[in-house]
Design a protein around this motif. Structure first.
Motif, mmCIF file in Angstrom:
data_model
loop_
_atom_site.group_PDB
_atom_site.id
_atom_site.type_symbol
_atom_site.label_atom_id
_atom_site.label_comp_id
_atom_site.label_asym_id
_atom_site.label_seq_id
_atom_site.Cartn_x
_atom_site.Cartn_y
_atom_site.Cartn_z
ATOM 1 N N ARG A 28 5.811 7.804 11.561
ATOM 2 C CA ARG A 28 5.321 6.513 11.083
ATOM 3 C C ARG A 28 6.170 5.387 11.646
ATOM 4 N NH1 ARG A 28 1.383 6.966 7.422
ATOM 5 N NH2 ARG A 28 1.169 8.947 6.307
ATOM 6 N N LYS A 29 5.534 4.296 12.007
ATOM 7 C CA LYS A 29 6.215 3.123 12.546
ATOM 8 C C LYS A 29 5.713 1.871 11.836
ATOM 9 C CE LYS A 29 8.855 0.886 15.445
ATOM 10 N NZ LYS A 29 10.329 0.994 15.429
ATOM 11 N N GLN A 30 6.630 1.121 11.267
ATOM 12 C CA GLN A 30 6.270 -0.107 10.548
ATOM 13 C C GLN A 30 6.459 -1.330 11.448
ATOM 14 O OE1 GLN A 30 8.522 -0.248 6.925
ATOM 15 N NE2 GLN A 30 7.578 1.597 6.080
ATOM 16 N N VAL A 31 5.516 -2.255 11.353
ATOM 17 C CA VAL A 31 5.555 -3.483 12.153
ATOM 18 C C VAL A 31 5.459 -4.690 11.231
ATOM 19 C CG1 VAL A 31 4.412 -4.830 13.952
ATOM 20 C CG2 VAL A 31 4.488 -2.326 14.123
ATOM 21 N N ASN A 32 6.421 -5.583 11.333
ATOM 22 C CA ASN A 32 6.433 -6.811 10.536
ATOM 23 C C ASN A 32 5.436 -7.808 11.133
ATOM 24 O OD1 ASN A 32 6.954 -9.116 9.070
ATOM 25 N ND2 ASN A 32 9.163 -9.051 9.343
ATOM 26 N N LEU A 33 4.415 -8.180 10.360
ATOM 27 C CA LEU A 33 3.397 -9.117 10.857
ATOM 28 C C LEU A 33 3.848 -10.570 10.730
ATOM 29 C CD1 LEU A 33 0.137 -7.473 9.477
ATOM 30 C CD2 LEU A 33 1.199 -7.230 11.730
ATOM 31 N N ARG A 34 4.979 -10.803 10.056
ATOM 32 C CA ARG A 34 5.570 -12.147 9.940
ATOM 33 C C ARG A 34 4.623 -13.156 9.304
ATOM 34 N NH1 ARG A 34 8.389 -12.665 15.941
ATOM 35 N NH2 ARG A 34 9.214 -10.537 16.032
ATOM 36 N N THR A 35 3.889 -12.717 8.307
ATOM 37 C CA THR A 35 2.991 -13.624 7.591
ATOM 38 C C THR A 35 2.913 -13.193 6.132
ATOM 39 O OG1 THR A 35 0.752 -14.550 7.478
ATOM 40 C CG2 THR A 35 0.952 -12.265 8.185
ATOM 41 N N ASN A 36 2.698 -14.187 5.261
ATOM 42 C CA ASN A 36 2.476 -13.873 3.845
ATOM 43 C C ASN A 36 1.030 -14.141 3.443
ATOM 44 O OD1 ASN A 36 2.443 -16.622 3.932
ATOM 45 N ND2 ASN A 36 3.914 -16.941 2.281
ATOM 46 N N SER A 37 0.190 -14.414 4.432
ATOM 47 C CA SER A 37 -1.235 -14.658 4.198
ATOM 48 C C SER A 37 -2.004 -13.348 4.407
ATOM 49 C CB SER A 37 -1.754 -15.730 5.158
ATOM 50 O OG SER A 37 -3.161 -15.777 5.140
ATOM 51 N N LYS A 38 -2.707 -12.899 3.381
ATOM 52 C CA LYS A 38 -3.436 -11.642 3.492
ATOM 53 C C LYS A 38 -4.580 -11.752 4.501
ATOM 54 C CE LYS A 38 -5.522 -7.925 0.820
ATOM 55 N NZ LYS A 38 -5.875 -7.421 -0.519
ATOM 56 N N ARG A 39 -5.217 -12.926 4.535
ATOM 57 C CA ARG A 39 -6.320 -13.104 5.479
ATOM 58 C C ARG A 39 -5.824 -13.003 6.920
ATOM 59 N NH1 ARG A 39 -10.194 -18.313 5.067
ATOM 60 N NH2 ARG A 39 -8.210 -19.360 5.454
ATOM 61 N N ALA A 40 -4.670 -13.650 7.201
ATOM 62 C CA ALA A 40 -4.094 -13.587 8.537
ATOM 63 C C ALA A 40 -3.645 -12.160 8.857
ATOM 64 C CB ALA A 40 -2.918 -14.551 8.654
ATOM 65 N N ALA A 41 -3.095 -11.479 7.854
ATOM 66 C CA ALA A 41 -2.628 -10.105 8.051
ATOM 67 C C ALA A 41 -3.788 -9.161 8.369
ATOM 68 C CB ALA A 41 -1.876 -9.632 6.811
ATOM 69 N N GLU A 42 -4.919 -9.361 7.702
ATOM 70 C CA GLU A 42 -6.087 -8.513 7.966
ATOM 71 C C GLU A 42 -6.584 -8.715 9.395
ATOM 72 O OE1 GLU A 42 -7.390 -6.163 6.447
ATOM 73 O OE2 GLU A 42 -6.845 -6.280 4.332
ATOM 74 N N ARG A 43 -6.587 -9.974 9.855
ATOM 75 C CA ARG A 43 -7.012 -10.248 11.236
ATOM 76 C C ARG A 43 -6.070 -9.562 12.226
ATOM 77 N NH1 ARG A 43 -7.996 -15.824 9.589
ATOM 78 N NH2 ARG A 43 -6.039 -16.394 10.610
ATOM 79 N N LEU A 44 -4.770 -9.633 11.948
ATOM 80 C CA LEU A 44 -3.795 -9.017 12.847
ATOM 81 C C LEU A 44 -3.910 -7.490 12.828
ATOM 82 C CD1 LEU A 44 -0.681 -11.268 12.094
ATOM 83 C CD2 LEU A 44 -1.959 -11.141 14.245
ATOM 84 N N ARG A 45 -4.240 -6.928 11.659
ATOM 85 C CA ARG A 45 -4.404 -5.472 11.574
ATOM 86 C C ARG A 45 -5.519 -4.994 12.497
ATOM 87 N NH1 ARG A 45 -7.782 -2.114 9.229
ATOM 88 N NH2 ARG A 45 -8.864 -3.765 8.071
ATOM 89 N N ILE A 46 -6.659 -5.674 12.428
ATOM 90 C CA ILE A 46 -7.799 -5.308 13.286
ATOM 91 C C ILE A 46 -7.427 -5.461 14.759
ATOM 92 C CG2 ILE A 46 -10.145 -5.936 13.933
ATOM 93 C CD1 ILE A 46 -10.561 -6.820 11.005
ATOM 94 N N LYS A 47 -6.748 -6.569 15.070
ATOM 95 C CA LYS A 47 -6.369 -6.853 16.454
ATOM 96 C C LYS A 47 -5.429 -5.778 17.004
ATOM 97 C CE LYS A 47 -3.648 -10.216 19.079
ATOM 98 N NZ LYS A 47 -2.919 -11.498 19.008
ATOM 99 N N LEU A 48 -4.374 -5.438 16.236
ATOM 100 C CA LEU A 48 -3.385 -4.486 16.719
ATOM 101 C C LEU A 48 -3.941 -3.065 16.769
ATOM 102 C CD1 LEU A 48 -0.080 -5.778 15.093
ATOM 103 C CD2 LEU A 48 -0.984 -6.204 17.372
ATOM 104 N N GLU A 49 -4.843 -2.731 15.833
ATOM 105 C CA GLU A 49 -5.485 -1.417 15.883
ATOM 106 C C GLU A 49 -6.313 -1.285 17.159
ATOM 107 O OE1 GLU A 49 -6.117 -0.189 11.182
ATOM 108 O OE2 GLU A 49 -7.743 -1.139 12.311
ATOM 109 N N ASP A 50 -7.057 -2.339 17.508
ATOM 110 C CA ASP A 50 -7.868 -2.312 18.732
ATOM 111 C C ASP A 50 -6.978 -2.202 19.967
ATOM 112 O OD1 ASP A 50 -10.114 -2.508 17.205
ATOM 113 O OD2 ASP A 50 -10.442 -4.666 17.558
#
Length: 374
Positions: A28-50
């Protein structure tokens, strides 16, 4: 390559992604998204998964996913992220960021994209009210770190405060009080102590803190956080120390010598609680409350001063008494002698005399060695 969805979780007000692959170590590898906004975090999750699925990004390899173009960011979201990232700064600095950035966000519109903010908008904001030149400069230098942070996050490409042409603040000498001014304010404080407060033995709490501020040059936060364990009346030393709930402005410990007059004030105070300066009920004083009460009593006698004026007063009295700039710098905890040089105008005669004396001494020494006139 084994790929699956990354799990999103929040820790210490920041969102993280946890990637999993049984073929990697650790799995397992954890990545700090550097945001406290859930909406921004969800967008980054989709982006990084792709990106991971397309082998454009590997969480196990040290690389900056921020180098890729970021999604458009609204100014309100960016401000929230920036303030959350400033956990290392002093509380007062965080409060200043919240105040100035909050006003700026409201001025341009909370939902406006950060990438659309221009230098013209910043200029209009700074001049939107009748602000003094020094206030405009302060607001500009408060906005600049925010935009620099946004550049590092790839939200914008330039800092709109960089080339602003603002009116230069006038060079004003620090205002200070005379001995009589300080005595007058203390007299009116004593005269206005309420009857209820007089029933308590520690009713007169404001006068001592005013006197010690004037005699030591300590900041209001340093005074209200001062404990008896930091005071050594026998050695005549106050030790300002960093603690979990308090940090000096310079971030360094320093020693404050106690004069005989300051010693008398401190010796007269009751040591019934940890705090040197406490309210009549024995609680730690709130800096803002102390500042307001002092300003109130100054207004009663029409003296133009605030609590910070007492710090200038301490420095001014020492300079006029012949104290060196370096000694005053160390006492006040200034980061640079340039800050202390604001008070040099108070002893022009002593300054001129010192220059002449050193020059004459040097020339006399050189003449003695060379055996001729200069």
């Amino acid at each position: 390559m084994y790929t699956t969805m990354a799990s999103l979780f929040k820790r210490k007000n920041k969102f993280y992604l946890s990637f999993y692959s049984p073929e990697r170590y650790p799995t397992r590898k954890q990545v700090n998204l550097r945001t406290n906004s859930k909406r921004a975090a969800e967008r980054l999750r989709i982006k990084l998964e792709d990106m991971w699925a397309l082998e454009e990004y590997d969480p196990w390899i040290e690389q900056s996913w921020h180098s890729h173009k970021q999604e458009p960011m609204e100014i309100q979201q960016a401000v929230a992220q920036f303030i959350a990232s400033q956990e290392h700064v002093r509380k007062q600095t965080t409060q200043k960021y919240k105040s100035v950035l909050g006003q700026f966000s409201m001025f341009v519109g909370h939902r406006v994209l950060l990438s659309r903010v221009s230098s013209a908008q910043v200029y209009k904001f700074l001049h939107s009210t009748d602000r003094a030149a020094i206030t405009k400069k302060t607001y500009s230098t408060t906005l600049s770190p925010f935009f620099e942070w946004a550049i590092k996050q790839k939200y914008i490409g330039h800092n709109p405060t960089k080339h602003l042409k603002l009116e230069r603040p006038p060079n004003k000498f620090p205002r200070y009080l005379s001995v009589r001014d300080v005595e007058t304010v203390c007299e009116v404080i004593r005269a206005n102590i309420s009857d209820i407060a007089r029933l308590n033995g520690n009713a007169d709490w404001l006068v001592p803190i005013v006197k010690v501020a004037t005699l030591s040059g300590m900041r209001i936060g340093e005074l209200t956080n001062l404990k008896w364990t930091h005071v050594n009346l026998e050695a005549q030393i106050i030790s300002l120390q960093q603690e979990d709930n308090f940090e000096t402005k310079s971030g360094k410990d320093r020693l404050i010598p106690i004069s005989s007059d300051c010693n008398k004030v401190l010796s007269s105070l009751p040591q019934t609680c940890p705090w040197v300066f406490a309210s009549y009920s024995g609680k730690r004083l709130c800096p803002r409350y102390v500042s307001r009460r002092f300003k109130h009593h100054c207004n009663l006698v029409e003296i133009d001063a605030n609590f910070h004026t007492l710090r200038h007063t301490a420095a001014s009295w020492l300079i006029q008494a012949g104290c060196s700039l370096e000694a005053v710098r160390q006492l006040l905890g200034h980061s640079s002698i340039r800050v202390t040089e604001r008070y040099v105008h108070l002893k022009p005669s002593a300054f001129s005399s010192e220059i002449r004396s050193l020059q004459e001494s040097y020339l006399s020494e050189r003449r003695g060695k060379s055996g001729r006139s200069t």
